[in-house]
Design an enzyme around this catalytic site. Structure first.
Site, PDB file in Angstrom:
ATOM      1  N   HIS A 122       0.855  -1.135  -0.259  1.00 54.78           N
ATOM      2  CA  HIS A 122      -0.306   0.815  -0.082  1.00 54.78           C
ATOM      3  C   HIS A 122       0.703   1.419  -0.375  1.00 54.78           C
ATOM      4  CE1 HIS A 122      -2.969   2.756   1.994  1.00 54.78           C
ATOM      5  NE2 HIS A 122      -3.836   1.693   1.654  1.00 54.78           N
ATOM      6  N   ASP A 199       2.745  -4.537   8.090  1.00 55.47           N
ATOM      7  CA  ASP A 199       1.762  -4.322   7.951  1.00 55.47           C
ATOM      8  C   ASP A 199       0.587  -4.922   7.648  1.00 55.47           C
ATOM      9  OD1 ASP A 199      -0.384  -2.555   6.697  1.00 55.47           O
ATOM     10  OD2 ASP A 199      -0.041  -1.478   5.511  1.00 55.47           O
ATOM     11  N   GLN A 202      -5.045  -5.118   7.213  1.00 56.47           N
ATOM     12  CA  GLN A 202      -5.625  -6.341   6.115  1.00 56.47           C
ATOM     13  C   GLN A 202      -5.766  -7.893   6.876  1.00 56.47           C
ATOM     14  OE1 GLN A 202      -7.520  -5.166   4.705  1.00 56.47           O
ATOM     15  NE2 GLN A 202      -7.061  -3.072   4.063  1.00 56.47           N
ATOM     16  N   LYS A 225     -10.256  -1.142  10.144  1.00 53.96           N
ATOM     17  CA  LYS A 225     -10.549  -1.121   9.692  1.00 53.96           C
ATOM     18  C   LYS A 225     -11.257  -3.371  10.595  1.00 53.96           C
ATOM     19  CE  LYS A 225      -6.904  -0.162   5.988  1.00 53.96           C
ATOM     20  NZ  LYS A 225      -7.757   0.195   5.141  1.00 53.96           N
ATOM     21  N   CYS A 376      -4.712   2.833  -4.258  1.00 53.15           N
ATOM     22  CA  CYS A 376      -3.284   3.135  -3.140  1.00 53.15           C
ATOM     23  C   CYS A 376      -2.257   1.725  -2.691  1.00 53.15           C
ATOM     24  CB  CYS A 376      -3.156   3.405  -1.556  1.00 53.15           C
ATOM     25  SG  CYS A 376      -4.879   4.672  -0.981  1.00 53.15           S
TER      26      CYS A 376
END
Length: 423
Positions: A122, A199, A202, A225, A376
């Site tokens: 991202h 990261d 998600q 999220k 992104c």
């Protein structure tokens, strides 16, 4: 429904949907990759703070402040347990992007140091490193996971050299839903003496994440999220780094002013200052107090549902979605065809139709909310669609409140749209 009620039954999607006022019969929400919906218990936890003990924390000796401080510290302990971390290793930020930038401003890079990334990243896990490389003379080394997002650990390992300072990777691709083998890469980083940042924006909302099992140095994710509020993120920092590193952001709360030994105002500098105890050393300014309580409620909700049951529910929906899209003429799928190799995200295009047009039609005619564009992830699309011509795709993100009926409605809408627009 409260968390106790959820624990007493098997996965009941209708009972779960009743907790989300945003859900309406005329709308199918398939953009949870960008931001999930929020259940009532999260809103109630934040409202309770504002109505019953609205005060700042850790500084007041009066009742309101002490009650707020106690609830806030409980939230930190919950977040830490959820990650397999210690409370001293949990820092609250604004979001994943803020967390990653904090690491970029904290790690002591030297000219010639190397940072290893992938084409799946991202922008939030790409742009800070590109700017830092330009400013400090660093070298960026890129791994290509290809169109399907497949990660070959042996091939990836060849990118690591004695100059590798940091490896920074997504855990789950926000375009494809593919899973990066972060535990194996964590072992590689230990062998090479490299720092490892994950990261997890998600992954934390969908699968169990254990920072000890991954063996990472930093891990970042966002509350919005995973059923939580906006405006709060989490940065896990391995205890040794949290103790030894100088935070990239300083301010109120990070320095123990009572313990500072500056000889005079003119000579006052950080070398005379004492940092606050962990994790306050890393918490510059007033933290997101209400949001922390909301995030704790979101974690309680997810744990009451059960991440294993949530994953099984999503997996069934994804199989239905992939099978259905695969049978529609003109639809081009991205990522692996095997649903076992991805988590809750399906992206596609209709041949000859701009993705933004597909997204607009699905919303205006069928009440289906999806995300269309490059998500992104410009490096991925530049690679698979060609630099200068990348247009992106349409992305559907699944979560615990989606149903099989919604998937069927979505597939019917795509089928009709493909027949009407494809050329």
């Amino acid at each position: 429904m409260d968390s106790a009620g959820l624990k007493e039954q098997s996965f009941d999607v209708e009972a779960i949907r009743a907790d989300f006022p945003t859900i309406t019969p005329d709308q199918v929400y398939l953009d949870s990759v960008a931001s999930s919906l929020t259940p009532l218990p999260v809103v109630e936890a934040m409202t309770e703070y504002y109505l019953r003990f609205r005060a700042n924390i850790h500084r007041g000796t009066y009742d309101l402040s002490m009650r707020a401080s106690e609830r806030f510290d409980e939230a930190i302990r919950t977040i830490a347990r959820f990650l397999g971390a210690m409370p001293e290793e949990v820092v609250l930020t604004q979001n994943t992007t803020h967390s990653i930038n904090l690491v970029a401003h904290t790690v002591d890079f030297q000219p010639g140091d190397e940072i290893v990334l992938s084409n799946l990243e991202h922008t939030s896990n790409m742009a800070p490193w590109v700017r830092l490389a330009q400013a400090k003379g660093l070298v960026l080394r890129w791994y290509s996971a290809g169109r399907d997002g497949a990660f070959d650990v042996e091939e990836f390992s060849r990118l690591l050299t004695p100059r590798t300072k940091l490896v920074t990777l997504t855990h789950i691709s926000n375009v494809l839903g593919t899973i990066v083998p972060v535990a194996e890469i964590g072992r590689l980083c230990r062998e090479h003496g490299a720092l490892f940042l994950v990261d997890a924006a998600q992954s934390v909302p969908h699968v169990p994440v254990d920072v000890r099992a991954i063996d990472c140095d930093f891990l970042a994710f966002s509350g919005h999220k995973m059923l939580g509020p906006t405006g709060i993120g989490v940065l896990y920092i391995r205890l040794r780094h949290a103790m030894e590193m100088t935070p990239g952001m300083l301010g109120g709360g990070t320095i123990d002013t009572a313990a500072c030994e500056c000889p005079s105002l003119e000579e006052c500098s950080l070398e005379y200052c004492s940092y606050s105890e962990l994790p306050l050393k890393w918490q510059a300014g007033t933290p997101p107090i209400a949001e922390a309580l909301g995030l704790r409620a979101a974690i309680d909700y997810l744990e009451a549902v059960g991440l294993d049951r949530l994953a099984a529910h999503e997996h069934g929906l994804m199989r239905r979605l992939l099978d259905g899209l695969g049978g529609i003429p003109g639809v081009e799928l991205y990522g692996p065809a095997d649903p076992d190799l991805r988590v809750g995200i399906v992206s596609f295009n209709i041949r000859g139709v701009p993705p933004e047009e597909i997204g607009r039609v699905l919303d205006e005619r069928y009440g289906v909310a999806v995300r269309a564009g490059q998500h992104c992830a410009v490096n991925y699309f530049n690679e698979v669609q060609g630099v200068g011509s990348a247009t992106g795709n349409v992305r559907a993100g699944l979560y615990l409140y989606n149903t099989a009926a919604e998937i069927d409605r979505f597939l019917e809408a795509v089928d009709t749209t493909a027949g009407a627009l494809a050329r």
